[in-house]
Scaffold this motif. Structure first.
Motif, PDB file in Angstrom:
ATOM      1  N   ARG A   3       0.827  -1.213   0.000  1.00 38.99           N
ATOM      2  CA  ARG A   3       0.000   0.000   0.000  1.00 38.99           C
ATOM      3  C   ARG A   3       0.862   1.264   0.000  1.00 38.99           C
ATOM      4  NH1 ARG A   3      -5.292   0.937   0.946  1.00 38.99           N
ATOM      5  NH2 ARG A   3      -5.825   3.013   1.695  1.00 38.99           N
ATOM      6  N   ARG A   4       1.888   1.269   0.796  1.00 42.33           N
ATOM      7  CA  ARG A   4       2.769   2.441   0.896  1.00 42.33           C
ATOM      8  C   ARG A   4       3.460   2.721  -0.447  1.00 42.33           C
ATOM      9  NH1 ARG A   4       4.126   5.012   5.373  1.00 42.33           N
ATOM     10  NH2 ARG A   4       6.062   6.194   5.460  1.00 42.33           N
ATOM     11  N   GLN A   5       3.887   1.671  -1.121  1.00 40.95           N
ATOM     12  CA  GLN A   5       4.527   1.823  -2.433  1.00 40.95           C
ATOM     13  C   GLN A   5       3.523   2.355  -3.460  1.00 40.95           C
ATOM     14  OE1 GLN A   5       5.862  -2.262  -2.739  1.00 40.95           O
ATOM     15  NE2 GLN A   5       8.000  -1.547  -2.795  1.00 40.95           N
ATOM     16  N   ILE A   6       2.310   1.869  -3.393  1.00 42.73           N
ATOM     17  CA  ILE A   6       1.270   2.330  -4.313  1.00 42.73           C
ATOM     18  C   ILE A   6       1.004   3.813  -4.090  1.00 42.73           C
ATOM     19  CG2 ILE A   6      -1.168   2.120  -4.944  1.00 42.73           C
ATOM     20  CD1 ILE A   6      -0.955  -0.872  -4.205  1.00 42.73           C
ATOM     21  N   GLU A   7       0.891   4.215  -2.833  1.00 43.97           N
ATOM     22  CA  GLU A   7       0.646   5.624  -2.532  1.00 43.97           C
ATOM     23  C   GLU A   7       1.794   6.503  -3.018  1.00 43.97           C
ATOM     24  OE1 GLU A   7      -0.021   5.434   1.666  1.00 43.97           O
ATOM     25  OE2 GLU A   7      -2.146   4.929   1.422  1.00 43.97           O
ATOM     26  N   ARG A   8       3.020   6.040  -2.820  1.00 44.03           N
ATOM     27  CA  ARG A   8       4.188   6.803  -3.279  1.00 44.03           C
ATOM     28  C   ARG A   8       4.178   6.920  -4.806  1.00 44.03           C
ATOM     29  NH1 ARG A   8       8.300   4.818  -0.249  1.00 44.03           N
ATOM     30  NH2 ARG A   8       8.217   2.917  -1.455  1.00 44.03           N
ATOM     31  N   ARG A   9       3.886   5.833  -5.473  1.00 42.37           N
ATOM     32  CA  ARG A   9       3.840   5.830  -6.935  1.00 42.37           C
ATOM     33  C   ARG A   9       2.710   6.732  -7.444  1.00 42.37           C
ATOM     34  NH1 ARG A   9       5.754   6.257 -11.498  1.00 42.37           N
ATOM     35  NH2 ARG A   9       5.116   4.835 -13.120  1.00 42.37           N
ATOM     36  N   LEU A  10       1.576   6.712  -6.763  1.00 45.69           N
ATOM     37  CA  LEU A  10       0.459   7.590  -7.138  1.00 45.69           C
ATOM     38  C   LEU A  10       0.857   9.064  -7.016  1.00 45.69           C
ATOM     39  CD1 LEU A  10      -2.765   5.964  -5.666  1.00 45.69           C
ATOM     40  CD2 LEU A  10      -2.444   6.794  -7.997  1.00 45.69           C
ATOM     41  N   THR A  11       1.586   9.392  -5.975  1.00 46.81           N
ATOM     42  CA  THR A  11       2.051  10.765  -5.798  1.00 46.81           C
ATOM     43  C   THR A  11       2.969  11.168  -6.939  1.00 46.81           C
ATOM     44  OG1 THR A  11       1.867  10.568  -3.398  1.00 46.81           O
ATOM     45  CG2 THR A  11       3.275  12.330  -4.233  1.00 46.81           C
ATOM     46  N   GLU A  12       3.892  10.282  -7.300  1.00 46.47           N
ATOM     47  CA  GLU A  12       4.815  10.565  -8.405  1.00 46.47           C
ATOM     48  C   GLU A  12       4.064  10.757  -9.721  1.00 46.47           C
ATOM     49  OE1 GLU A  12       7.362   7.157  -8.367  1.00 46.47           O
ATOM     50  OE2 GLU A  12       8.439   7.808  -6.566  1.00 46.47           O
ATOM     51  N   VAL A  13       3.123   9.872  -9.988  1.00 48.99           N
ATOM     52  CA  VAL A  13       2.343   9.947 -11.225  1.00 48.99           C
ATOM     53  C   VAL A  13       1.524  11.236 -11.253  1.00 48.99           C
ATOM     54  CG1 VAL A  13       0.418   8.884 -12.496  1.00 48.99           C
ATOM     55  CG2 VAL A  13       2.291   7.465 -11.657  1.00 48.99           C
ATOM     56  N   SER A  14       0.933  11.588 -10.121  1.00 46.72           N
ATOM     57  CA  SER A  14       0.134  12.802 -10.036  1.00 46.72           C
ATOM     58  C   SER A  14       0.977  14.051 -10.309  1.00 46.72           C
ATOM     59  CB  SER A  14      -0.502  12.893  -8.648  1.00 46.72           C
ATOM     60  OG  SER A  14      -1.190  14.103  -8.503  1.00 46.72           O
ATOM     61  N   GLN A  15       2.173  14.091  -9.750  1.00 42.02           N
ATOM     62  CA  GLN A  15       3.064  15.232  -9.990  1.00 42.02           C
ATOM     63  C   GLN A  15       3.471  15.311 -11.456  1.00 42.02           C
ATOM     64  OE1 GLN A  15       6.157  14.416  -7.146  1.00 42.02           O
ATOM     65  NE2 GLN A  15       5.086  15.458  -5.481  1.00 42.02           N
ATOM     66  N   ARG A  16       3.779  14.175 -12.037  1.00 44.35           N
ATOM     67  CA  ARG A  16       4.178  14.151 -13.449  1.00 44.35           C
ATOM     68  C   ARG A  16       3.009  14.554 -14.352  1.00 44.35           C
ATOM     69  NH1 ARG A  16       7.412  15.429 -17.162  1.00 44.35           N
ATOM     70  NH2 ARG A  16       7.589  13.982 -18.875  1.00 44.35           N
ATOM     71  N   ILE A  78       0.410  11.804 -21.341  1.00 38.58           N
ATOM     72  CA  ILE A  78      -0.660  12.056 -20.373  1.00 38.58           C
ATOM     73  C   ILE A  78      -1.633  10.879 -20.341  1.00 38.58           C
ATOM     74  CG2 ILE A  78      -2.720  13.464 -19.932  1.00 38.58           C
ATOM     75  CD1 ILE A  78      -1.021  15.905 -20.806  1.00 38.58           C
ATOM     76  N   ALA A  79      -2.024  10.405 -21.498  1.00 42.19           N
ATOM     77  CA  ALA A  79      -2.959   9.268 -21.571  1.00 42.19           C
ATOM     78  C   ALA A  79      -2.357   8.028 -20.911  1.00 42.19           C
ATOM     79  CB  ALA A  79      -3.325   8.981 -23.018  1.00 42.19           C
ATOM     80  N   ARG A  80      -1.076   7.800 -21.166  1.00 46.51           N
ATOM     81  CA  ARG A  80      -0.401   6.637 -20.571  1.00 46.51           C
ATOM     82  C   ARG A  80      -0.359   6.757 -19.051  1.00 46.51           C
ATOM     83  NH1 ARG A  80       4.452   6.215 -18.815  1.00 46.51           N
ATOM     84  NH2 ARG A  80       5.163   8.112 -19.824  1.00 46.51           N
ATOM     85  N   LEU A  81      -0.024   7.945 -18.550  1.00 49.36           N
ATOM     86  CA  LEU A  81       0.043   8.143 -17.103  1.00 49.36           C
ATOM     87  C   LEU A  81      -1.335   8.089 -16.446  1.00 49.36           C
ATOM     88  CD1 LEU A  81       2.823  10.839 -16.654  1.00 49.36           C
ATOM     89  CD2 LEU A  81       2.865   8.469 -15.898  1.00 49.36           C
ATOM     90  N   GLU A  82      -2.352   8.564 -17.143  1.00 47.20           N
ATOM     91  CA  GLU A  82      -3.712   8.462 -16.600  1.00 47.20           C
ATOM     92  C   GLU A  82      -4.128   6.999 -16.470  1.00 47.20           C
ATOM     93  OE1 GLU A  82      -5.874  10.966 -19.302  1.00 47.20           O
ATOM     94  OE2 GLU A  82      -5.700  12.712 -17.969  1.00 47.20           O
ATOM     95  N   ALA A  83      -3.738   6.172 -17.435  1.00 44.91           N
ATOM     96  CA  ALA A  83      -4.035   4.737 -17.347  1.00 44.91           C
ATOM     97  C   ALA A  83      -3.273   4.115 -16.176  1.00 44.91           C
ATOM     98  CB  ALA A  83      -3.672   4.042 -18.656  1.00 44.91           C
ATOM     99  N   THR A  84      -2.025   4.516 -15.998  1.00 43.64           N
ATOM    100  CA  THR A  84      -1.230   4.022 -14.869  1.00 43.64           C
ATOM    101  C   THR A  84      -1.867   4.445 -13.553  1.00 43.64           C
ATOM    102  OG1 THR A  84       0.807   4.092 -16.161  1.00 43.64           O
ATOM    103  CG2 THR A  84       1.043   4.123 -13.764  1.00 43.64           C
ATOM    104  N   GLN A  85      -2.311   5.703 -13.499  1.00 46.09           N
ATOM    105  CA  GLN A  85      -2.946   6.207 -12.287  1.00 46.09           C
ATOM    106  C   GLN A  85      -4.219   5.411 -11.973  1.00 46.09           C
ATOM    107  OE1 GLN A  85      -4.620  10.200 -12.510  1.00 46.09           O
ATOM    108  NE2 GLN A  85      -3.684  10.653 -10.526  1.00 46.09           N
ATOM    109  N   ASP A  86      -5.022   5.138 -12.989  1.00 48.24           N
ATOM    110  CA  ASP A  86      -6.235   4.342 -12.786  1.00 48.24           C
ATOM    111  C   ASP A  86      -5.898   2.955 -12.252  1.00 48.24           C
ATOM    112  OD1 ASP A  86      -7.735   6.460 -13.695  1.00 48.24           O
ATOM    113  OD2 ASP A  86      -8.088   5.607 -15.700  1.00 48.24           O
ATOM    114  N   GLU A  87      -4.875   2.346 -12.825  1.00 48.16           N
ATOM    115  CA  GLU A  87      -4.454   1.010 -12.382  1.00 48.16           C
ATOM    116  C   GLU A  87      -3.992   1.049 -10.917  1.00 48.16           C
ATOM    117  OE1 GLU A  87      -0.662  -1.833 -13.156  1.00 48.16           O
ATOM    118  OE2 GLU A  87      -1.577  -0.948 -14.932  1.00 48.16           O
ATOM    119  N   LEU A  88      -3.224   2.061 -10.564  1.00 51.03           N
ATOM    120  CA  LEU A  88      -2.747   2.184  -9.184  1.00 51.03           C
ATOM    121  C   LEU A  88      -3.896   2.426  -8.224  1.00 51.03           C
ATOM    122  CD1 LEU A  88       0.478   4.295  -9.816  1.00 51.03           C
ATOM    123  CD2 LEU A  88       0.383   1.937  -8.970  1.00 51.03           C
TER     124      LEU A  88
END
Length: 97
Positions: A3-16, A78-88
């Motif tokens: 969960r912690r890794q997912i949250e960290r990755r979500l933060t990174e994706v959101s910033q990008r 952007i589309a690729r990162l939005e898909a990644t964000q949805d998956e996370l």
């Protein structure tokens, strides 16, 4: 993924994503300007029919096309990162608290 890794990755994706959306907005503005400049150069080239005006038209058109390509690349990212964000987000909602 924990969960912690997912949250960290979500933060990174959101910033990008935020950064890319800003870049897309700027690219849109620049593309509008460059496309107008290319259209103006095309008209001048048609009216004057000189080699210099034709070269200026080709150069302006090349700049506008390069910005179109850049804009497309940013939109794809952007589309690729939005898909990644949805998956996370799906993983986050499925993971135990």
């Amino acid at each position: 993924m924990a969960r912690r890794q997912i949250e960290r990755r979500l933060t990174e994706v959101s910033q990008r994503l935020r950064s890319l959306r800003d870049e897309l907005r700027i690219a849109d503005e620049q593309l509008l300007h460059l496309a107008d400049a290319a259209d103006d150069a095309r008209l001048r080239s048609l009216v004057s029919e000189t080699p210099v005006s034709e070269r200026e038209h080709r150069e302006a058109a090349r700049h506008a096309q390069a910005m179109r390509d850049h804009r497309t690349s940013v939109a794809t990212d952007i589309a690729r990162l939005e898909a990644t964000q949805d998956e996370l987000l799906d993983r986050l909602s499925a993971s135990p608290s």
